[in-house]
Design a protein around this motif. Sequence first.
Motif, short mmCIF file in Angstrom:
data_model
loop_
_atom_site.label_atom_id
_atom_site.label_comp_id
_atom_site.label_asym_id
_atom_site.label_seq_id
_atom_site.Cartn_x
_atom_site.Cartn_y
_atom_site.Cartn_z
N ASP A 455 -3.98 -12.94 18.07
CA ASP A 455 -4.03 -14.40 18.21
C ASP A 455 -5.11 -14.81 19.21
N GLU A 456 -5.17 -14.10 20.33
CA GLU A 456 -6.15 -14.40 21.36
C GLU A 456 -7.57 -14.14 20.84
N ALA A 457 -7.73 -13.02 20.09
CA ALA A 457 -9.04 -12.65 19.56
C ALA A 457 -9.52 -13.68 18.53
N GLU A 458 -8.63 -14.24 17.72
CA GLU A 458 -9.02 -15.22 16.71
C GLU A 458 -9.64 -16.46 17.37
N VAL A 459 -9.05 -16.89 18.47
CA VAL A 459 -9.59 -18.07 19.17
C VAL A 459 -10.98 -17.77 19.71
N VAL A 460 -11.13 -16.60 20.35
CA VAL A 460 -12.42 -16.23 20.96
C VAL A 460 -13.48 -16.05 19.87
N VAL A 461 -13.12 -15.36 18.78
CA VAL A 461 -14.07 -15.12 17.70
C VAL A 461 -14.45 -16.41 16.99
N GLY A 462 -13.47 -17.32 16.81
CA GLY A 462 -13.77 -18.59 16.17
C GLY A 462 -14.81 -19.39 16.94
N LYS A 463 -14.64 -19.48 18.26
CA LYS A 463 -15.62 -20.20 19.09
C LYS A 463 -16.97 -19.50 19.06
N PHE A 464 -16.94 -18.16 19.10
CA PHE A 464 -18.20 -17.40 19.08
C PHE A 464 -18.97 -17.64 17.77
N LEU A 465 -18.28 -17.68 16.64
CA LEU A 465 -18.93 -17.90 15.35
C LEU A 465 -19.51 -19.31 15.27
N ASP A 466 -18.77 -20.29 15.76
CA ASP A 466 -19.30 -21.67 15.75
C ASP A 466 -20.57 -21.77 16.59
N ASP A 467 -20.55 -21.14 17.78
CA ASP A 467 -21.73 -21.17 18.65
C ASP A 467 -22.90 -20.45 17.97
N ALA A 468 -22.62 -19.33 17.29
CA ALA A 468 -23.68 -18.58 16.63
C ALA A 468 -24.31 -19.40 15.52
N VAL A 469 -23.50 -20.14 14.76
CA VAL A 469 -24.04 -21.00 13.70
C VAL A 469 -24.93 -22.07 14.29
N MET A 470 -24.48 -22.70 15.39
CA MET A 470 -25.28 -23.74 16.02
C MET A 470 -26.59 -23.17 16.59
N ALA A 471 -26.56 -21.92 17.03
CA ALA A 471 -27.76 -21.29 17.58
C ALA A 471 -28.71 -20.79 16.49
N GLY A 472 -28.28 -20.86 15.23
CA GLY A 472 -29.15 -20.47 14.12
C GLY A 472 -29.14 -18.98 13.83
N LEU A 473 -28.12 -18.25 14.33
CA LEU A 473 -28.06 -16.81 14.05
C LEU A 473 -27.55 -16.59 12.63
N SER A 474 -28.10 -15.57 11.99
CA SER A 474 -27.68 -15.26 10.63
C SER A 474 -26.70 -14.09 10.59
N GLN A 475 -26.71 -13.24 11.60
CA GLN A 475 -25.79 -12.12 11.67
C GLN A 475 -25.33 -11.91 13.11
N VAL A 476 -24.04 -11.52 13.26
CA VAL A 476 -23.50 -11.22 14.58
C VAL A 476 -22.68 -9.95 14.47
N LEU A 477 -22.39 -9.36 15.63
CA LEU A 477 -21.64 -8.11 15.67
C LEU A 477 -20.38 -8.31 16.49
N ILE A 478 -19.22 -7.99 15.89
CA ILE A 478 -17.93 -8.10 16.58
C ILE A 478 -17.43 -6.69 16.87
N ILE A 479 -17.26 -6.37 18.15
CA ILE A 479 -16.81 -5.04 18.56
C ILE A 479 -15.31 -5.12 18.80
N HIS A 480 -14.53 -4.47 17.94
CA HIS A 480 -13.07 -4.53 18.04
C HIS A 480 -12.45 -3.16 18.32
N GLY A 481 -13.24 -2.10 18.30
CA GLY A 481 -12.71 -0.77 18.56
C GLY A 481 -11.94 -0.22 17.37
N LYS A 482 -11.52 1.03 17.48
CA LYS A 482 -10.79 1.68 16.38
C LYS A 482 -9.29 1.63 16.64
N GLY A 483 -8.79 2.32 17.63
CA GLY A 483 -7.39 2.27 18.00
C GLY A 483 -6.46 2.43 16.82
N THR A 484 -5.40 1.58 16.78
CA THR A 484 -4.44 1.65 15.67
C THR A 484 -4.92 0.91 14.45
#
Length: 522
Positions: A455-484
């Motif tokens: 839930d916390e990650a969805e909020v952070v990622v949502g804001k990050f994607l909106d900012d990336a779109v406004m900045a004109g980025l076409s690709q971004v990288l989300i590091i979430h790790g492997k874990g479970t």
Amino acid sequence: DFAFAKAKLAKDMAANRPELSREGRTDLKQARHPFIAKDKVVPIDIRIGEDYRMLLITGPNTGGKTVSMKTLGTMVLLAQSGCYLPTAPDPVIAVYPNIYADIGDEQSIEQSLSTFSAHMTHIVRILQDVEEDDLVLLDELGAGTDPEEGAALAMAILEKLLQLRVTTIATTHYSELKTFAYSREGIENACVEFDVKTLRPTYRLLIGMPGASNAFAISRRLGLSESLILRAQQLVKADHAQFEHVINELENEKMMYEQRNADILERQQRVTELEAKVARTKEELSKKKGELIRKAREQSAAMVRRTRRESEAIIKELKEQFDDQGIKRRQQAIQDARAKLNEAFEKSRPGIMAQKGVGKAVSLKSIKPGDIVYVKKLDQKGTVLEVQGKELTVQIGSLHTKVKASACRFLDHAPKEPKGAGVPAASSSRRQSNAFMQKTQTIGREIDIRGMMVDEAEVVVGKFLDDAVMAGLSQVLIIHGKGTGALRKGIHEYLRRHRNVDSFQFADITEGGTGATVVTLK
């Protein structure tokens, strides 16, 4: 005990499991009579029941006609007793409701029966009882009486068995029956092979060819005087002698063609092996080529990404150094650098950034400020600010760039402004530009959400994607790790629903592999 006895017999005979045919078809290859010693038995091929139901075997005495017939009868009885057959692999044998045989000389002084009478007594009883799909074995049909009458009787009996659709194997010496088999549908000639040079039978069964009796040759070998043999040859009718000569020629040609066929088969096998070897080599080379190309693309893509991150860092420093007076020069420099990087990245990983077939060609007559276009080289959508001849000034995010109209694709017309809009266009554009500038200065290409709840990650990622779109980025990288894998699954599900996400996939091994996700934005 019976099952074990059958298994032991099958092992001793090197036998194979037969396929039982309900259509009356029998096809045995390399069949061996089980009562003849393994080192002496000559295997034979027997086929009947498909194109013909009657097999007429001719040839010399002691040549193996009766043994060939007995071999088939024994095979049928073995199969219908649940035994394996001493043949080559995959034998096919028919199931016959009844089996009748007239084999051997059963003349009887006590019953006043001659050889002919004994044979005819059996045949009369067989004709009374036989039915369709039965098997009948007749040895020396019509023997023991006048040759012409015996041959005529034999032909009449064979015609009757043909009408009843009975599977029949008969042996004979009569030349008339050889011609009879040629003139009737459903009958096939066969013979046991005889080597005229050595005057010895080979005991091979040749289907499709009548055999000669070779009486003269055998008599000469047994010591009969040459004068008697010559006189006998004079007394034989010319057409019969010619017929025997033709048969001998056919046998010689058949042996020659069999040898040639064996050579051709061997060559075909070698060609097949070579073709398989070439195919394997071609497949191995193709795999190696694909692997080399894949590794080269991965390395070039990783190099371009690394260069891109370093360039982004340099661009960020340049943004901080430039003052407001050089904003246009700064935007143009940034745009040019990003365009070159995008172009290099697109070449190294074709298909990731490219959007083939988007929109339609730009028409200079209808294009106007405010329309939405797709810039192919930058792989971005932008808004047309000004049309200057064949060039367009396009705003992509916070950046302005001039591109040729032919390098763009038309997407949509300018959106209509709502009536009564209270905010001046210039003021709105200025505020939007300032917002873009702020996002461009602060946004990075990647975000690390390891250790967060979904839930916390969805909020952070949502804001990050909106900012990336406004900045004109076409690709971004989300590091979430492997874990479970729970965080990865949750973020992937969120990305599928996000309005600004075009596609996503796992990152290359150089950027984290399955521990990171590359997101392509709309």
